[in-house]
Design a protein around this motif. Structure first.
Motif, PDB file in Angstrom:
ATOM      1  N   VAL A  70       0.538  -1.154   0.077  1.00  0.00           N
ATOM      2  CA  VAL A  70       0.008   0.436   0.570  1.00  0.00           C
ATOM      3  C   VAL A  70       1.094   1.378   0.136  1.00  0.00           C
ATOM      4  O   VAL A  70       1.371   0.905   0.870  1.00  0.00           O
ATOM      5  CB  VAL A  70      -1.217  -0.205   1.123  1.00  0.00           C
ATOM      6  CG1 VAL A  70      -1.264   1.209   1.268  1.00  0.00           C
ATOM      7  CG2 VAL A  70      -1.667  -1.349   1.175  1.00  0.00           C
ATOM      8  N   GLY A  71       0.728   2.254  -0.942  1.00  0.00           N
ATOM      9  CA  GLY A  71       1.213   3.466  -1.268  1.00  0.00           C
ATOM     10  C   GLY A  71       0.277   5.096  -1.832  1.00  0.00           C
ATOM     11  O   GLY A  71      -0.381   4.332  -1.668  1.00  0.00           O
ATOM     12  N   ARG A  72       1.547   5.416  -2.418  1.00  0.00           N
ATOM     13  CA  ARG A  72       1.147   6.475  -3.402  1.00  0.00           C
ATOM     14  C   ARG A  72       1.498   7.157  -4.270  1.00  0.00           C
ATOM     15  O   ARG A  72       2.591   5.593  -5.160  1.00  0.00           O
ATOM     16  CB  ARG A  72       1.402   8.036  -3.128  1.00  0.00           C
ATOM     17  CG  ARG A  72       0.700   8.023  -1.528  1.00  0.00           C
ATOM     18  CD  ARG A  72       0.475   9.349  -0.415  1.00  0.00           C
ATOM     19  NE  ARG A  72      -0.323   9.164   1.049  1.00  0.00           N
ATOM     20  CZ  ARG A  72      -1.651  10.134   0.625  1.00  0.00           C
ATOM     21  NH1 ARG A  72      -2.197  10.080  -0.034  1.00  0.00           N
ATOM     22  NH2 ARG A  72      -2.129  10.467   2.199  1.00  0.00           N
ATOM     23  N   THR A  73       0.511   7.080  -5.080  1.00  0.00           N
ATOM     24  CA  THR A  73       0.943   7.031  -6.581  1.00  0.00           C
ATOM     25  C   THR A  73       2.130   8.510  -6.994  1.00  0.00           C
ATOM     26  O   THR A  73       1.557   9.820  -6.766  1.00  0.00           O
ATOM     27  CB  THR A  73      -0.232   7.039  -8.053  1.00  0.00           C
ATOM     28  OG1 THR A  73      -0.856   7.885  -7.892  1.00  0.00           O
ATOM     29  CG2 THR A  73      -0.315   6.318  -7.635  1.00  0.00           C
ATOM     30  N   ALA A  74       2.922   8.661  -7.643  1.00  0.00           N
ATOM     31  CA  ALA A  74       3.890   9.237  -7.962  1.00  0.00           C
ATOM     32  C   ALA A  74       4.089   9.297  -9.573  1.00  0.00           C
ATOM     33  O   ALA A  74       4.415   8.445  -9.749  1.00  0.00           O
ATOM     34  CB  ALA A  74       4.933   9.644  -6.972  1.00  0.00           C
ATOM     35  N   LEU A  75       4.894  10.426 -10.055  1.00  0.00           N
ATOM     36  CA  LEU A  75       5.002  10.637 -11.404  1.00  0.00           C
ATOM     37  C   LEU A  75       6.557  10.766 -11.698  1.00  0.00           C
ATOM     38  O   LEU A  75       7.235  11.731 -10.574  1.00  0.00           O
ATOM     39  CB  LEU A  75       4.428  11.505 -11.690  1.00  0.00           C
ATOM     40  CG  LEU A  75       2.946  11.282 -12.879  1.00  0.00           C
ATOM     41  CD1 LEU A  75       2.887  12.848 -14.078  1.00  0.00           C
ATOM     42  CD2 LEU A  75       3.518  10.378 -14.320  1.00  0.00           C
ATOM     43  N   GLN A  76       7.465   9.615 -12.181  1.00  0.00           N
ATOM     44  CA  GLN A  76       9.166   9.665 -11.821  1.00  0.00           C
ATOM     45  C   GLN A  76       9.076   9.943 -13.503  1.00  0.00           C
ATOM     46  O   GLN A  76       8.825   8.231 -13.713  1.00  0.00           O
ATOM     47  CB  GLN A  76       9.324   8.857 -10.827  1.00  0.00           C
ATOM     48  CG  GLN A  76       8.853   8.971  -9.217  1.00  0.00           C
ATOM     49  CD  GLN A  76       9.488   8.656  -8.488  1.00  0.00           C
ATOM     50  OE1 GLN A  76      10.441   7.654  -8.366  1.00  0.00           O
ATOM     51  NE2 GLN A  76      10.045   8.341  -6.976  1.00  0.00           N
ATOM     52  N   GLY A  77      10.076  10.597 -14.389  1.00  0.00           N
ATOM     53  CA  GLY A  77      10.842   9.985 -14.915  1.00  0.00           C
ATOM     54  C   GLY A  77      10.088   9.808 -16.432  1.00  0.00           C
ATOM     55  O   GLY A  77       9.728   8.810 -16.820  1.00  0.00           O
ATOM     56  N   GLY A  78       8.274  10.506 -16.317  1.00  0.00           N
ATOM     57  CA  GLY A  78       7.635  10.475 -17.169  1.00  0.00           C
ATOM     58  C   GLY A  78       6.453   9.207 -16.967  1.00  0.00           C
ATOM     59  O   GLY A  78       6.363   8.712 -18.023  1.00  0.00           O
ATOM     60  N   LYS A  79       6.576   8.009 -15.549  1.00  0.00           N
ATOM     61  CA  LYS A  79       5.932   6.653 -15.607  1.00  0.00           C
ATOM     62  C   LYS A  79       5.768   7.135 -14.456  1.00  0.00           C
ATOM     63  O   LYS A  79       6.367   7.303 -13.034  1.00  0.00           O
ATOM     64  CB  LYS A  79       6.987   5.798 -15.943  1.00  0.00           C
ATOM     65  CG  LYS A  79       7.867   5.658 -15.356  1.00  0.00           C
ATOM     66  CD  LYS A  79       8.617   4.399 -15.923  1.00  0.00           C
ATOM     67  CE  LYS A  79       8.224   3.238 -15.586  1.00  0.00           C
ATOM     68  NZ  LYS A  79       8.910   2.082 -15.593  1.00  0.00           N
TER      69      LYS A  79
END
Length: 404
Positions: free
Chosen positions: A366-375
């Motif tokens: 369980v965690g949170r979504t994020a954008l890293q390097g365009g993905k």
């Protein structure tokens, strides 16, 4: 008209007969595992799943098999249709003489195979379908389930949802067994954790046919403080794209089942919303010896990274292998006895199949979504041991009255 075999024809006939006998002998020296799944209907999850199974079979066989007997995998596609799944299972048992039956992805298909197992009195490992009914209301002594159930995964998310302190919730889900079960559990558990919570909108969409524009508009019109999403695969991508376009997720909390799995984040790519609370599989950041060994072997074998399906397929074969080893045979009654309380070492650590309801304690992240390097990726995650998110024995007894 009469004819006689030439010497060459006779030799070929003898060779064919010898080959058939050899194949039969080899089959007799192997445990034949029949696997039924929705490969064409759900390729994003099930292509990696199949690779995970293949890797586990290769590893078990390379280590000498089960007391010298190799594993042999026979796969059939059910097209996402319960009737097709049952016919495939029938063919695997009657024609292919499989020793063990396993598989299924969609919940309504899994329920059909669960009933088939009971009718035929054959052991069945439901690897992936999430509906709680498989181990509770429609559970039976012949069926065990690997993946954390709908109840378990929703229970993992509810504490995080309650921490948000949001009163007005909207819900969107695919209108079939899995989605209906997820919503019922979320409403019940969140209301218990946060008395006074309101559910102000509910959008039930046809599986695989979401009208994203109308769904997003309906949710916006309800003006919720937060959204609980159960959509997945192509439906999720359409919902996210339309929601981003119309600003649905701006300044609004979202809790989303399964959306942190790479199968779905890979599809969203740069459209991945940030900050969603999700269950998933952050393969790129798990630092345990068990997972690293799996990751190294998977990448070496397939020149690709694993998805959530890869781990489920891998763990399913490891479970069958451990059950056969403990049982000493593929006899159904011996397998049932072996699986009750069976412990299996997996990339997520040890899991156990509960005797009470035949559910494994495999967990999820369980965690949170994020954008890293365009993905899209998962951040701030932690592993939730499935054993912590299952009902008590007394509750299970009430939920599973008919199973023996």
């Amino acid at each position: 008209m009469s004819f006689r075999l030439s010497a060459r024809d006779g030799a070929l006939a003898l060779l064919a007969a010898a080959t058939a006998l050899m194949a039969h002998a080899q089959g007799g020296g192997a445990y034949r595992i029949g696997e039924v799944n929705s490969y064409k209907a759900q390729p994003a999850f099930l292509e990696p799943y199949r690779k995970g199974m293949e890797l586990a079979v290769e590893q078990v066989n390379a280590a000498g098999g089960i007391d010298g007997k190799k594993l042999q995998l026979l796969v059939r596609d059910d097209n996402g249709v319960p009737g097709d799944a049952v016919r495939a299972a029938e063919e695997l048992i009657a024609r292919e003489k499989v020793d063990v039956l396993m598989g299924s992805f969609l919940s309504h298909v899994g329920l059909a195979l669960t009933d088939f197992a009971q009718q035929k009195k054959r052991f069945f490992l439901a690897a992936e379908p999430l509906t709680d009914k498989i181990v509770w209301e429609q559970g039976n002594r012949y069926t065990f389930r690997l993946r954390p159930s709908t109840y378990m995964q929703v229970a993992m998310l509810v504490p995080e949802a309650a921490k948000l302190g949001k009163k007005r919730w909207a819900i969107v889900y695919p209108n079939y067994e899995y989605g209906q079960s997820a919503v019922a559990t979320f409403k019940k558990l969140l209301a218990e954790a946060q008395p006074g919570v309101e559910f102000v909108a509910e959008q039930a969409t046809p599986l695989g046919k979401v009208d994203a524009g109308s769904v997003v508009q309906a949710l916006q019109d309800a003006r919720p403080d937060a959204i609980f999403n159960v959509l997945f695969a192509a439906d999720l991508a359409k919902f996210v794209r339309e929601g981003n376009t119309r600003g649905l997720f701006e300044q609004r909390a979202v809790v989303s089942l399964l959306s942190g799995e790479p199968e779905y984040l890979d599809t969203l790519k740069g459209e991945t919303p940030s900050g969603w609370i999700v269950t998933g599989y952050p393969w790129y950041a798990i630092r345990t010896p068990e997972h690293q060994a799996f990751l190294d072997a998977y990448q070496k074998r397939f020149k690709d990274y694993p998805r959530a399906g890869s781990v489920v397929g891998y763990n399913a074969i490891l479970s069958v292998a451990a059950g056969l080893k403990k049982a000493g045979s593929a006899d159904t009654e011996k397998l049932i006895a072996a699986f009750r309380g069976l412990e299996v070492a997996t990339p997520f650590g040890p899991i156990t199949y509960r005797p009470q309801d035949h559910q494994s304690t495999m967990g999820a992240y369980v965690g949170r979504t994020a954008l890293q390097g365009g993905k899209g990726v998962m951040v701030d995650f932690q592993y939730m041991d499935g054993g912590r998110f299952q009902p008590s024995d007394a509750e299970v007894a009430k939920l599973r009255p008919a199973a023996r």
